[in-house]
Scaffold this motif. Structure first.
Motif, PDB file in Angstrom:
ATOM      1  N   GLU A   1       0.823  -1.209   0.000  1.00 28.81           N
ATOM      2  CA  GLU A   1       0.000   0.000   0.000  1.00 28.81           C
ATOM      3  C   GLU A   1       0.860   1.263   0.000  1.00 28.81           C
ATOM      4  OE1 GLU A   1      -3.256   2.286  -0.361  1.00 28.81           O
ATOM      5  OE2 GLU A   1      -3.192   0.108  -0.531  1.00 28.81           O
TER       6      GLU A   1
ATOM      7  N   GLY B   1       3.805   1.502  -1.213  1.00 29.32           N
ATOM      8  CA  GLY B   1       4.408   1.590  -2.541  1.00 29.32           C
ATOM      9  C   GLY B   1       3.433   2.198  -3.533  1.00 29.32           C
ATOM     10  N   ARG B   2       2.166   1.836  -3.416  1.00 27.38           N
ATOM     11  CA  ARG B   2       1.149   2.402  -4.325  1.00 27.38           C
ATOM     12  C   ARG B   2       1.003   3.897  -4.086  1.00 27.38           C
ATOM     13  NH1 ARG B   2      -3.531  -2.001  -3.424  1.00 27.38           N
ATOM     14  NH2 ARG B   2      -2.472  -3.732  -4.435  1.00 27.38           N
ATOM     15  N   GLN B   3       0.969   4.290  -2.838  1.00 24.67           N
ATOM     16  CA  GLN B   3       0.802   5.711  -2.523  1.00 24.67           C
ATOM     17  C   GLN B   3       2.024   6.502  -2.976  1.00 24.67           C
ATOM     18  OE1 GLN B   3      -0.207   6.192   1.598  1.00 24.67           O
ATOM     19  NE2 GLN B   3      -2.231   5.260   1.351  1.00 24.67           N
ATOM     20  N   GLY B   4       3.203   5.896  -2.903  1.00 26.06           N
ATOM     21  CA  GLY B   4       4.411   6.569  -3.361  1.00 26.06           C
ATOM     22  C   GLY B   4       4.408   6.758  -4.866  1.00 26.06           C
ATOM     23  N   GLU B   5       3.832   5.799  -5.584  1.00 25.54           N
ATOM     24  CA  GLU B   5       3.766   5.889  -7.037  1.00 25.54           C
ATOM     25  C   GLU B   5       2.769   6.939  -7.480  1.00 25.54           C
ATOM     26  OE1 GLU B   5       2.751   1.955  -8.322  1.00 25.54           O
ATOM     27  OE2 GLU B   5       4.683   1.124  -7.731  1.00 25.54           O
ATOM     28  N   GLN B   6       1.742   7.207  -6.687  1.00 24.19           N
ATOM     29  CA  GLN B   6       0.704   8.164  -7.057  1.00 24.19           C
ATOM     30  C   GLN B   6       1.163   9.603  -6.908  1.00 24.19           C
ATOM     31  OE1 GLN B   6      -2.732   7.168  -4.735  1.00 24.19           O
ATOM     32  NE2 GLN B   6      -3.138   5.287  -5.854  1.00 24.19           N
ATOM     33  N   LYS B   7       2.201   9.835  -6.166  1.00 22.13           N
ATOM     34  CA  LYS B   7       2.646  11.223  -5.929  1.00 22.13           C
ATOM     35  C   LYS B   7       3.499  11.738  -7.021  1.00 22.13           C
ATOM     36  CE  LYS B   7       2.297  11.194  -0.990  1.00 22.13           C
ATOM     37  NZ  LYS B   7       2.920  11.366   0.254  1.00 22.13           N
TER      38      LYS B   7
END
Length: 120
Positions: free
Chosen positions: A112, A114-120
């Protein structure tokens, strides 16, 4: 003097001839340990050890009925130890389950994050 010696000898013989008392303390400790193991879910996590404890207790009770009190005491103590082993194995199995759940949760959190880091 011979009368006192005779009475002492008779008392000694009567004491030796009477059956020893059942090992109530050992039997109660075994029963308590088995109940604790059952309450700890040993049926699920350590069924073999729990069954061994129950079997030993049955044999101890049979030995009491046969007035083999030394054997009954030993069997009752073995039953208690087997029940305590069931408790320990149950606790270890539960701890392993909790650790595995923590690992799954940590892995899910990593994904999760990692996903939030990719969205930024």
């Amino acid at each position: 003097m011979p009368l006192i010696f005779g009475l002492a000898l008779v008392s000694l013989l009567v004491a030796c001839a009477s059956a020893p008392l059942p090992p109530e303390e050992s039997l109660n400790a075994a029963n308590d340990a088995i109940e604790s193991a059952e309450q700890a879910d040993a049926r699920q996590y350590a069924p073999a050890e729990l069954e061994e404890a129950r079997a030993m207790l049955v044999m101890a009770e049979k030995a009491v009925a046969e007035e083999a009190m030394t054997e009954a005491d030993q069997l009752a103590q073995q039953a208690r130890v087997a029940a305590e082993l069931a408790i320990a194995r149950t606790q270890a199995a539960k701890a392993t389950e909790i650790n595995r759940q923590f690992e799954r949760d940590a892995d899910a959190l990593d994904v999760e994050m990692g996903r939030q880091g990719e969205q930024k």
